[in-house]
Design a protein around this motif. Structure first.
Motif, PDB file in Angstrom:
ATOM      1  N   MET A   1     -43.975 -25.637 -35.088  1.00 51.42           N
ATOM      2  CA  MET A   1     -45.421 -26.039 -35.103  1.00 51.42           C
ATOM      3  C   MET A   1     -45.680 -27.257 -35.938  1.00 51.42           C
ATOM      4  N   GLU A   2     -44.994 -27.592 -36.837  1.00 48.60           N
ATOM      5  CA  GLU A   2     -45.180 -28.788 -37.899  1.00 48.60           C
ATOM      6  C   GLU A   2     -44.475 -30.006 -37.117  1.00 48.60           C
ATOM      7  N   GLN A   3     -43.339 -29.519 -36.507  1.00 48.88           N
ATOM      8  CA  GLN A   3     -42.588 -30.989 -35.904  1.00 48.88           C
ATOM      9  C   GLN A   3     -43.659 -31.317 -34.688  1.00 48.88           C
ATOM     10  N   GLN A   4     -44.179 -30.348 -33.831  1.00 49.37           N
ATOM     11  CA  GLN A   4     -45.035 -31.238 -32.846  1.00 49.37           C
ATOM     12  C   GLN A   4     -46.340 -31.707 -33.413  1.00 49.37           C
ATOM     13  N   LEU A   5     -46.897 -31.123 -34.324  1.00 55.35           N
ATOM     14  CA  LEU A   5     -48.107 -31.880 -35.159  1.00 55.35           C
ATOM     15  C   LEU A   5     -47.426 -33.442 -35.567  1.00 55.35           C
ATOM     16  N   GLY A   6     -46.277 -33.224 -36.232  1.00 53.53           N
ATOM     17  CA  GLY A   6     -46.002 -34.689 -36.484  1.00 53.53           C
ATOM     18  C   GLY A   6     -45.631 -35.616 -35.691  1.00 53.53           C
ATOM     19  N   LYS A   7     -45.000 -35.043 -34.636  1.00 49.44           N
ATOM     20  CA  LYS A   7     -44.861 -35.910 -33.393  1.00 49.44           C
ATOM     21  C   LYS A   7     -46.025 -36.592 -32.972  1.00 49.44           C
ATOM     22  N   ASN A   8     -47.070 -35.785 -32.458  1.00 53.29           N
ATOM     23  CA  ASN A   8     -48.411 -36.026 -32.068  1.00 53.29           C
ATOM     24  C   ASN A   8     -49.153 -37.048 -33.072  1.00 53.29           C
ATOM     25  N   ILE A   9     -49.106 -36.844 -34.324  1.00 53.56           N
ATOM     26  CA  ILE A   9     -49.488 -37.854 -35.435  1.00 53.56           C
ATOM     27  C   ILE A   9     -48.876 -39.276 -35.073  1.00 53.56           C
ATOM     28  N   ALA A  10     -47.696 -39.089 -35.022  1.00 55.96           N
ATOM     29  CA  ALA A  10     -46.851 -40.435 -34.943  1.00 55.96           C
ATOM     30  C   ALA A  10     -46.871 -41.062 -33.842  1.00 55.96           C
ATOM     31  N   ASN A  11     -47.099 -40.462 -32.511  1.00 56.18           N
ATOM     32  CA  ASN A  11     -47.206 -40.994 -31.357  1.00 56.18           C
ATOM     33  C   ASN A  11     -48.573 -41.792 -31.393  1.00 56.18           C
ATOM     34  N   ARG A  12     -49.816 -41.088 -31.814  1.00 54.57           N
ATOM     35  CA  ARG A  12     -51.041 -41.564 -31.803  1.00 54.57           C
ATOM     36  C   ARG A  12     -51.117 -42.893 -32.706  1.00 54.57           C
ATOM     37  N   ARG A  13     -50.362 -42.920 -33.773  1.00 54.80           N
ATOM     38  CA  ARG A  13     -50.457 -43.898 -34.685  1.00 54.80           C
ATOM     39  C   ARG A  13     -49.858 -45.022 -34.023  1.00 54.80           C
TER      40      ARG A  13
END
Length: 50
Positions: A1-13
């Motif tokens: 889950m943490e990896q998906q959260l991190g990917k989402n944050i990076a993508n939005r950034r």
């Protein structure tokens, strides 16, 4: 889950053309924390941080 959260944050950034430094400043978090979060290396995220 943490990896998906991190990917989402990076993508939005990236969509917002923001650097990790800019996000860190706006969110009052450290650049190191943002970096670890985006890489999925931090699972210590409180609801307040969100």
């Amino acid at each position: 889950m943490e990896q998906q959260l991190g990917k989402n944050i990076a993508n939005r950034r990236h969509e917002l053309n923001m650097t990790q430094q800019q996000l860190a400043k706006l969110s009052n978090l450290s650049i190191n924390f943002i970096s670890r979060l985006e890489r999925g290396g931090s699972n210590d995220v409180s609801s307040t941080t969100f």
